[in-house]
Scaffold this motif. Sequence first.
Motif, short mmCIF file in Angstrom:
data_model
loop_
_atom_site.label_atom_id
_atom_site.label_comp_id
_atom_site.label_asym_id
_atom_site.label_seq_id
_atom_site.Cartn_x
_atom_site.Cartn_y
_atom_site.Cartn_z
N VAL A 61 23.99 32.18 23.92
CA VAL A 61 23.50 33.10 24.95
C VAL A 61 23.96 32.68 26.35
O VAL A 61 24.25 33.55 27.19
CB VAL A 61 21.96 33.22 24.89
N THR A 62 24.06 31.39 26.63
CA THR A 62 24.46 30.99 27.99
C THR A 62 25.89 31.43 28.31
O THR A 62 26.22 31.63 29.48
CB THR A 62 24.33 29.47 28.18
N LYS A 63 26.71 31.62 27.28
CA LYS A 63 28.09 32.04 27.55
C LYS A 63 28.17 33.47 28.07
O LYS A 63 29.20 33.88 28.64
CB LYS A 63 28.95 31.88 26.30
N VAL A 64 27.12 34.27 27.89
CA VAL A 64 27.15 35.64 28.40
C VAL A 64 26.37 35.78 29.71
O VAL A 64 26.29 36.87 30.27
CB VAL A 64 26.60 36.65 27.36
N VAL A 65 25.83 34.67 30.21
CA VAL A 65 25.18 34.68 31.53
C VAL A 65 26.27 34.61 32.60
O VAL A 65 27.17 33.77 32.51
CB VAL A 65 24.21 33.49 31.68
N PRO A 66 26.23 35.47 33.60
CA PRO A 66 27.26 35.43 34.66
C PRO A 66 27.32 34.07 35.33
O PRO A 66 26.28 33.45 35.61
CB PRO A 66 26.81 36.51 35.64
N ALA A 67 28.54 33.58 35.58
CA ALA A 67 28.71 32.28 36.24
C ALA A 67 28.23 32.36 37.68
O ALA A 67 28.32 33.42 38.33
CB ALA A 67 30.17 31.87 36.20
N ALA A 68 27.72 31.25 38.19
CA ALA A 68 27.29 31.19 39.59
C ALA A 68 28.50 31.35 40.51
O ALA A 68 29.59 30.87 40.22
CB ALA A 68 26.60 29.87 39.87
N THR A 69 28.31 32.05 41.60
CA THR A 69 29.37 32.19 42.59
C THR A 69 29.47 30.90 43.40
O THR A 69 28.57 30.06 43.38
CB THR A 69 29.07 33.35 43.55
N GLU A 70 30.58 30.75 44.15
CA GLU A 70 30.72 29.55 44.97
C GLU A 70 29.62 29.50 46.03
O GLU A 70 29.10 28.42 46.34
CB GLU A 70 32.09 29.51 45.65
N ALA A 71 29.24 30.65 46.56
CA ALA A 71 28.16 30.67 47.56
C ALA A 71 26.85 30.18 46.94
O ALA A 71 26.09 29.44 47.58
CB ALA A 71 27.99 32.09 48.11
N GLU A 72 26.60 30.58 45.69
CA GLU A 72 25.39 30.13 45.01
C GLU A 72 25.45 28.63 44.72
O GLU A 72 24.43 27.93 44.83
CB GLU A 72 25.19 30.92 43.71
N GLU A 73 26.63 28.13 44.37
CA GLU A 73 26.79 26.70 44.12
C GLU A 73 26.57 25.91 45.41
O GLU A 73 25.94 24.84 45.41
CB GLU A 73 28.18 26.42 43.55
N ARG A 74 27.10 26.41 46.53
CA ARG A 74 26.90 25.73 47.80
C ARG A 74 25.42 25.72 48.19
O ARG A 74 24.89 24.71 48.68
CB ARG A 74 27.72 26.39 48.90
N ALA A 75 24.76 26.83 47.96
CA ALA A 75 23.33 26.90 48.27
C ALA A 75 22.55 25.90 47.41
O ALA A 75 21.61 25.24 47.89
CB ALA A 75 22.81 28.31 48.05
N ALA A 76 22.94 25.79 46.13
CA ALA A 76 22.26 24.85 45.24
C ALA A 76 22.50 23.42 45.69
O ALA A 76 21.57 22.59 45.71
CB ALA A 76 22.76 25.03 43.80
N LEU A 77 23.74 23.09 46.09
CA LEU A 77 24.04 21.74 46.54
C LEU A 77 23.30 21.42 47.85
O LEU A 77 22.74 20.32 48.00
CB LEU A 77 25.55 21.56 46.72
N ASP A 78 23.26 22.38 48.76
CA ASP A 78 22.54 22.16 50.02
C ASP A 78 21.06 21.88 49.74
O ASP A 78 20.46 20.96 50.32
CB ASP A 78 22.66 23.39 50.92
N GLY A 130 31.63 15.67 55.98
CA GLY A 130 30.47 14.91 56.42
C GLY A 130 29.15 15.52 56.01
O GLY A 130 28.10 15.24 56.61
N LYS A 131 29.17 16.35 54.98
CA LYS A 131 27.95 17.04 54.53
C LYS A 131 27.34 16.42 53.28
O LYS A 131 26.28 16.84 52.85
CB LYS A 131 28.27 18.52 54.27
N LEU A 132 28.02 15.43 52.70
CA LEU A 132 27.49 14.80 51.49
C LEU A 132 26.55 13.68 51.93
O LEU A 132 26.97 12.55 52.18
CB LEU A 132 28.64 14.27 50.62
N THR A 133 25.29 13.99 52.03
CA THR A 133 24.30 13.08 52.62
C THR A 133 23.65 12.15 51.60
O THR A 133 22.80 11.33 51.97
CB THR A 133 23.22 13.88 53.34
N THR A 134 24.02 12.25 50.35
CA THR A 134 23.64 11.31 49.30
C THR A 134 24.92 10.93 48.57
O THR A 134 25.74 11.80 48.27
CB THR A 134 22.64 11.93 48.31
N ARG A 135 25.11 9.65 48.29
CA ARG A 135 26.29 9.24 47.52
C ARG A 135 26.18 9.80 46.10
O ARG A 135 25.09 9.85 45.52
CB ARG A 135 26.39 7.72 47.47
#
Length: 550
Positions: free
Chosen positions: A210-227, A261-266
């Motif tokens: 089922v996860t293979k038919v879930v739409p992949a996260a966009t780059e904007a969504e990935e950036r929001a998740a990382l932030d 300079g945005k990676l605030t955790t190693r």
Amino acid sequence: MRRPSLLAAALALACNASAQTLIDNANGYTLDASGKLARFQALAFDAAGRIVAVGSSADVAAKAPGYRHIDLQGRTMLPGLIDAHGHVFGLGQVATAAELYGTTSLEGAVRKVADYARANPQRAWVVGNGWNQEIWKLGRFPTAAELDAAVADRPALMHRVDGHAVWVNSRALALAGITKDTPDPAGGKIERDAQGNATGILVDGAMALVTKVVPAATEAEERAALDGALALLGKNGLTSVHDAGIGVAEDKLYRAYADQGKLTTRVYAMIGDTAADFDRLSASGPLTSYANDLYALASVKLYADGALGSRGAALIKPYSDAPHTHGLLFYKDGEMRAKMEKAIKAGYQVNVHAIGDAGNRQILGNYAALLKKYPNVQRHRIEHAQVVALADIPRFKRLGIIPSMQPTHATSDQNMAEQRVGPKRIEGAYAWRTFLKQGSRIACGSDFPIESPNPFEGIHAAVTRQDMRGVPSGGWHKEQAMTLTEALRCFTLDAAWAARQEKVIGSLEAGKWADFIVTDRDLFAIPASEIGKIGVLETWVGGKRVFQKR
């Protein structure tokens, strides 16, 4: 009333850029090279963010003339804490999904999903995390029909708390093409009713259907998740994390954040599996240090089995509470060995998820065979090492395999673990003291977002063998508890050692990066019951303050 404001004013002098700085009047604790607890009053670091001196106020001042001065006013300073097993993007994504972690009943979970679906009509899929049928005391898994009651107009997918099973609704089953005739995939299981129909629970390898038919996260969504994840990590005093399974897209973002300079955790990252992403990411070999040790990509994450809660963990003998099943080994010995050898041959540390005693035995056996051919210079690991046959525990030490363990798993699993494996096998489960006694170095983490990213909750669990409510009284199998110094060490120096980074982080010593935290109480002067309540006031990475409590 002046004391807190003076502290805030002094700390406000520290800008985001590193500068020659002497922090004085600290109630400081660190570990020496042998792992023993050491005290200090002052610490100085240079403009590059590396520690120049640690010790008494007078000694440090003599070695750091003209440095900017910060008076810590007796506050407690500790080495930056390290989580040796987490999922960074997953942590960020949880914040935008339906959260079922606090639900105590099926009905409550269904209400939460329904509320989330109504509040997010724009989402094509309703996704959530954190359900646990054991806490619901359901006596069974939930069903697609029950999830349909919450959301029927769109597909819905809820991840179990351990990440090794999903609960989906009828719409999701239909979109994935799962029918009565769909076979169980290798390393996975489709839960079925008496007629053979899929009930809505997919375990381990079956989740991909089922996860293979879930739409992949966009780059904007990935950036929001990382932030979002980085903000949480800083707030919790984590100056370094080991990200247990990434791909090409995540690697690209990590490098970009480090450059900006945005990676605030190693981040010490593990490539997920040895398939196509590994082939691309390993083309130039392991990346042991990038951007002043902010990022590394020098290990691989593999999976031997599933989780205990969903009975996917592979056991040598059947489950005590389900004698019809042994759980699931994801690969045959030869298949797993080929994956491990591919990574080892390319120079990567291999970190294999193994929870059941059969999973651990398979991986130890493969390490034993491979290390005859390849020396263990990478310090290979077993992630979780959760239920290990007593006869197999000494093999970790003999082979030099690091047990990478998560203390809060024990306190979260206490409600079902012994029922799953019985009174004899539990002796080799969550067996921290047994590992430490034989000389193994444990790397501690949380497995966030499955568990809280707060490392003080992990230290509390390691020392007390109790959850945050103080349950059970006296501790669960307290004979396996750690001392407070051991618990701090497994979240600092030994976690760094497990990433081959002990020369640059993990303790506060001259020459290492100035990664430290300031806390609102003294870890070594409070009752053990209060450890998990410690708050982080300041988090510093490489001499830069990345979090300050307002």
